[in-house]
Each structure stands twice: as C-alpha cells, then as structure tokens.
Design a protein around this motif. Sequence first.
Motif, PDB file in Angstrom:
ATOM      1  N   TYR A   1      -9.239 -24.753 -77.393  1.00 48.78           N
ATOM      2  CA  TYR A   1      -8.423 -25.059 -76.219  1.00 48.78           C
ATOM      3  C   TYR A   1      -8.953 -26.261 -75.441  1.00 48.78           C
ATOM      4  N   SER A   2      -9.977 -26.952 -75.991  1.00 46.19           N
ATOM      5  CA  SER A   2     -10.569 -28.074 -75.268  1.00 46.19           C
ATOM      6  C   SER A   2      -9.564 -29.209 -75.046  1.00 46.19           C
ATOM      7  N   GLY A   3      -8.665 -29.415 -76.008  1.00 43.48           N
ATOM      8  CA  GLY A   3      -7.656 -30.455 -75.854  1.00 43.48           C
ATOM      9  C   GLY A   3      -6.743 -30.188 -74.678  1.00 43.48           C
ATOM     10  N   ALA A   4      -6.325 -28.939 -74.536  1.00 39.97           N
ATOM     11  CA  ALA A   4      -5.451 -28.566 -73.423  1.00 39.97           C
ATOM     12  C   ALA A   4      -6.168 -28.713 -72.090  1.00 39.97           C
ATOM     13  N   LEU A   5      -7.494 -28.563 -72.109  1.00 41.17           N
ATOM     14  CA  LEU A   5      -8.270 -28.683 -70.880  1.00 41.17           C
ATOM     15  C   LEU A   5      -8.120 -30.077 -70.260  1.00 41.17           C
ATOM     16  N   PHE A   6      -8.140 -31.100 -71.113  1.00 42.25           N
ATOM     17  CA  PHE A   6      -8.070 -32.480 -70.615  1.00 42.25           C
ATOM     18  C   PHE A   6      -6.647 -32.907 -70.250  1.00 42.25           C
ATOM     19  N   GLN A   7      -5.671 -32.067 -70.574  1.00 41.09           N
ATOM     20  CA  GLN A   7      -4.294 -32.376 -70.220  1.00 41.09           C
ATOM     21  C   GLN A   7      -3.891 -31.802 -68.862  1.00 41.09           C
TER      22      GLN A   7
ATOM     23  N   ARG B   1      -3.450 -31.360 -64.988  1.00 40.87           N
ATOM     24  CA  ARG B   1      -3.282 -32.291 -63.886  1.00 40.87           C
ATOM     25  C   ARG B   1      -4.085 -31.816 -62.669  1.00 40.87           C
ATOM     26  N   ARG B   2      -4.204 -32.681 -61.680  1.00 42.38           N
ATOM     27  CA  ARG B   2      -4.940 -32.324 -60.468  1.00 42.38           C
ATOM     28  C   ARG B   2      -4.302 -31.112 -59.797  1.00 42.38           C
ATOM     29  N   LYS B   3      -2.967 -31.064 -59.812  1.00 41.44           N
ATOM     30  CA  LYS B   3      -2.272 -29.925 -59.213  1.00 41.44           C
ATOM     31  C   LYS B   3      -2.596 -28.635 -59.959  1.00 41.44           C
ATOM     32  N   ASP B   4      -2.711 -28.717 -61.289  1.00 41.31           N
ATOM     33  CA  ASP B   4      -3.055 -27.535 -62.074  1.00 41.31           C
ATOM     34  C   ASP B   4      -4.433 -27.004 -61.681  1.00 41.31           C
ATOM     35  N   TRP B   5      -5.396 -27.911 -61.517  1.00 42.98           N
ATOM     36  CA  TRP B   5      -6.747 -27.493 -61.127  1.00 42.98           C
ATOM     37  C   TRP B   5      -6.737 -26.845 -59.748  1.00 42.98           C
ATOM     38  N   LEU B   6      -5.929 -27.368 -58.857  1.00 43.13           N
ATOM     39  CA  LEU B   6      -5.831 -26.778 -57.527  1.00 43.13           C
ATOM     40  C   LEU B   6      -5.272 -25.360 -57.596  1.00 43.13           C
ATOM     41  N   LEU B   7      -4.197 -25.192 -58.377  1.00 39.30           N
ATOM     42  CA  LEU B   7      -3.599 -23.859 -58.518  1.00 39.30           C
ATOM     43  C   LEU B   7      -4.543 -22.893 -59.219  1.00 39.30           C
ATOM     44  N   LEU B   8      -5.295 -23.386 -60.214  1.00 43.70           N
ATOM     45  CA  LEU B   8      -6.282 -22.545 -60.889  1.00 43.70           C
ATOM     46  C   LEU B   8      -7.351 -22.079 -59.908  1.00 43.70           C
ATOM     47  N   GLY B   9      -7.784 -22.992 -59.037  1.00 45.48           N
ATOM     48  CA  GLY B   9      -8.775 -22.625 -58.039  1.00 45.48           C
ATOM     49  C   GLY B   9      -8.257 -21.574 -57.076  1.00 45.48           C
ATOM     50  N   VAL B  10      -7.020 -21.747 -56.628  1.00 47.61           N
ATOM     51  CA  VAL B  10      -6.419 -20.765 -55.719  1.00 47.61           C
ATOM     52  C   VAL B  10      -6.262 -19.418 -56.410  1.00 47.61           C
TER      53      VAL B  10
ATOM     54  N   GLN C   1       1.804 -16.780 -63.805  1.00 43.10           N
ATOM     55  CA  GLN C   1       3.086 -16.976 -64.488  1.00 43.10           C
ATOM     56  C   GLN C   1       3.461 -18.452 -64.533  1.00 43.10           C
ATOM     57  N   LYS C   2       3.188 -19.171 -63.458  1.00 45.65           N
ATOM     58  CA  LYS C   2       3.510 -20.592 -63.401  1.00 45.65           C
ATOM     59  C   LYS C   2       2.596 -21.410 -64.320  1.00 45.65           C
ATOM     60  N   LEU C   3       1.311 -21.065 -64.319  1.00 45.43           N
ATOM     61  CA  LEU C   3       0.328 -21.875 -65.049  1.00 45.43           C
ATOM     62  C   LEU C   3       0.369 -21.650 -66.562  1.00 45.43           C
ATOM     63  N   VAL C   4       0.579 -20.405 -67.009  1.00 45.40           N
ATOM     64  CA  VAL C   4       0.573 -20.164 -68.457  1.00 45.40           C
ATOM     65  C   VAL C   4       1.821 -20.723 -69.125  1.00 45.40           C
ATOM     66  N   ALA C   5       2.783 -21.166 -68.324  1.00 42.55           N
ATOM     67  CA  ALA C   5       3.963 -21.816 -68.896  1.00 42.55           C
ATOM     68  C   ALA C   5       3.621 -23.212 -69.421  1.00 42.55           C
ATOM     69  N   ARG C   6       2.482 -23.784 -68.988  1.00 42.88           N
ATOM     70  CA  ARG C   6       2.111 -25.136 -69.422  1.00 42.88           C
ATOM     71  C   ARG C   6       0.677 -25.234 -69.944  1.00 42.88           C
ATOM     72  N   MET C   7      -0.001 -24.069 -70.104  1.00 46.13           N
ATOM     73  CA  MET C   7      -1.349 -24.095 -70.658  1.00 46.13           C
ATOM     74  C   MET C   7      -1.612 -22.776 -71.380  1.00 46.13           C
ATOM     75  N   PRO C   8      -2.529 -22.759 -72.352  1.00 45.10           N
ATOM     76  CA  PRO C   8      -2.825 -21.514 -73.075  1.00 45.10           C
ATOM     77  C   PRO C   8      -3.338 -20.434 -72.128  1.00 45.10           C
ATOM     78  N   SER C   9      -2.886 -19.206 -72.330  1.00 47.25           N
ATOM     79  CA  SER C   9      -3.295 -18.118 -71.447  1.00 47.25           C
ATOM     80  C   SER C   9      -4.798 -17.865 -71.528  1.00 47.25           C
ATOM     81  N   TYR C  10      -5.378 -18.108 -72.704  1.00 47.57           N
ATOM     82  CA  TYR C  10      -6.821 -17.906 -72.863  1.00 47.57           C
ATOM     83  C   TYR C  10      -7.591 -18.860 -71.951  1.00 47.57           C
ATOM     84  N   LEU C  11      -7.178 -20.118 -71.965  1.00 43.38           N
ATOM     85  CA  LEU C  11      -7.827 -21.117 -71.118  1.00 43.38           C
ATOM     86  C   LEU C  11      -7.608 -20.789 -69.650  1.00 43.38           C
TER      87      LEU C  11
END
Length: 304
Positions: free
Chosen positions: A57-63, A65-74, A172-182
């Motif tokens: 899943y390392s490739g998906a990690l670099f894809q 966006r800044r908004k994704d990282w913010l939502l992941l943090g929240v 639900q919002k985030l796994v629509a654009r990134m692997p659920s494992y990541l």
Amino acid sequence: MRTNKPSVPVPFLMVIGIVAISFSSIFIKWSSAPVSVQGMYRLLFTSLLMLPFARPYSGALFQLRRKDWLLLGVSGVMLALHFLLWMGSLNYTSVASSTMIMALEPLFIMLGAYILYKERNSVFAILGMAIAIFGVTFIGWGDIGLSAENLKGDMLSVGGTVAVAAHMLLGQKLVARMPSYLYSLIVFIAAAAVFAVYNLVTATPFFDYPAREWGIFVLLAVVPTVFGHILFNWLLQYTSATTVSMNILGEPVGASILAFLLLDEQLSGLQWAGGMLVMAGLGVYLYAGRRKALKLRQSLPNAS
C-alpha cells in the motif's frame, strides 16, 4: 456505489466482527491499568501487527492529499476519544449499560450520513433500527441506576458513542479513495500517538505493569481490534457506515452474555428479552438492505 462483493459473505464477516468486539469490554474489566494506557497499547500493538503487511500500500500512501491527511488525523483523534471515554465508562457502570448506550451509534451515523452524504434509509431499515434499539434499552434497563457513578459512566459512554460515529463517517469517506488497510493503519497510529501525548501530559506510567496486564493489552489488540475494528473498516468498501454500525448493535448481546459467564454480571428477564429484540431488529435491517441491493441490481442496464 458499492456493487462488488468480498469472497466471504458479508453477514458471516459481520458475525465474526460482532463476536470479536464483544470481548472488548471483558478484557477492559479484567485490566487494572489506566484506560489511556490500555487504549495506547491496544492501538500500538495492532499497528505493529499490521506494519509487516503494509508494503503493497506504499504507492497509495504517496497519493494522499493534504486534505486526506487532515481527515485521517481527525479520524484518529475521534477513535482515541472514543476509546478513552467508552473504556472509562466501564469503571463506573456495568457492561450491559455501557454497551447499551454505545448501541445508539447507528442513530448518530444515520443522521450524520444523511446530513453529509445524503444517504436515505427505507422504512424497513428504520423499523429494524427502532426494534433493535428498543431491545438494547431492555438490556440495560435493569442496570441503569441514579447514582452519581452510574450517571458519570452513562455520560462517558454517550460521548464515546458520538466520537466513534464521527470516526465511522470519516472512514466511509476516506476508504472510498484509499485502501481500507492503509486507512486503518494510519488512523490507529494517529490514535496511539494521541494516547501517548495524553499519558505524558497526565504523567501516567508507560511501563510499570505486571505481565498479566501486558497479556490483556495484546488480547485487546488481536481480538476486538484486528478481528473487530479492522474488519469493520474493511467492510466499509462493500457497505455503508450505517449498515456496519447497525450490525455492531449485536455487541450488547454478546458482551452481556460474556459478562454473565466470565464476570458474573447477572442478566434479568428484560435483558434476555432485549437481546432477542436486538437480533430481530438486525434481521429486519439486513432484510431491508437485501431488498435495496436487489432493486439496485435490477435497475442496472445489464441486469437480467
């Protein structure tokens, strides 16, 4: 739109997840360590178990966006807050009462999903949810007291429920654009970091615990987290957050039975009747989901 399916039937995976998370309150009750320490090591050990399998899943990690990282943090903060409040509630009230209140999660998610994602539920789905929540009320009815400690435990559980609902909606919002494992791995690391900061600020010891406590930390990581939370996060690829949370309503039934067997917490006739109502409500809700999926398939251009 979720039209793909996992190789194993979703209802079977839901049952595995429900059984796994039902053990969470038992392990927490067995531990004498502070809940913030339990939560920190639960998430840290889970992250360590997941890391060896994260390379694909390392490739998906670099894809991201800044908004994704913010939502992941929240999402990580909300998960940590959920564990801190809900696990803390078990110090003041019984397993049945705490998990009964946690079962209100689908209501918060259903409202949030309607406001944020415009998701609508059928009359059958709402009926099933109402039956199940009515049953959950029965489970905790005989145990909810009016003492200050019980009320404190109830309020902590309510706060934990709101926090996990926010976590699920973000998922639900985030796994629509990134692997659920990541997604799970990043959120667990973030939540563990939140707990570490909390423990540092409150001067809570990190290491001074007997071997029995470390064993409980590992059990919390493997059973309810890997086979519960990670599994439910993965299932967000195939179904909505509302459906996943609805099946978590089975936790009060499983947790109450386990508390009766392992903690000698007695169940009244109303609580047993409530368990039956929860399962009936789950059945109605799943039936509504199958009807909705069937209509969706029939509406597709290539449907036969």
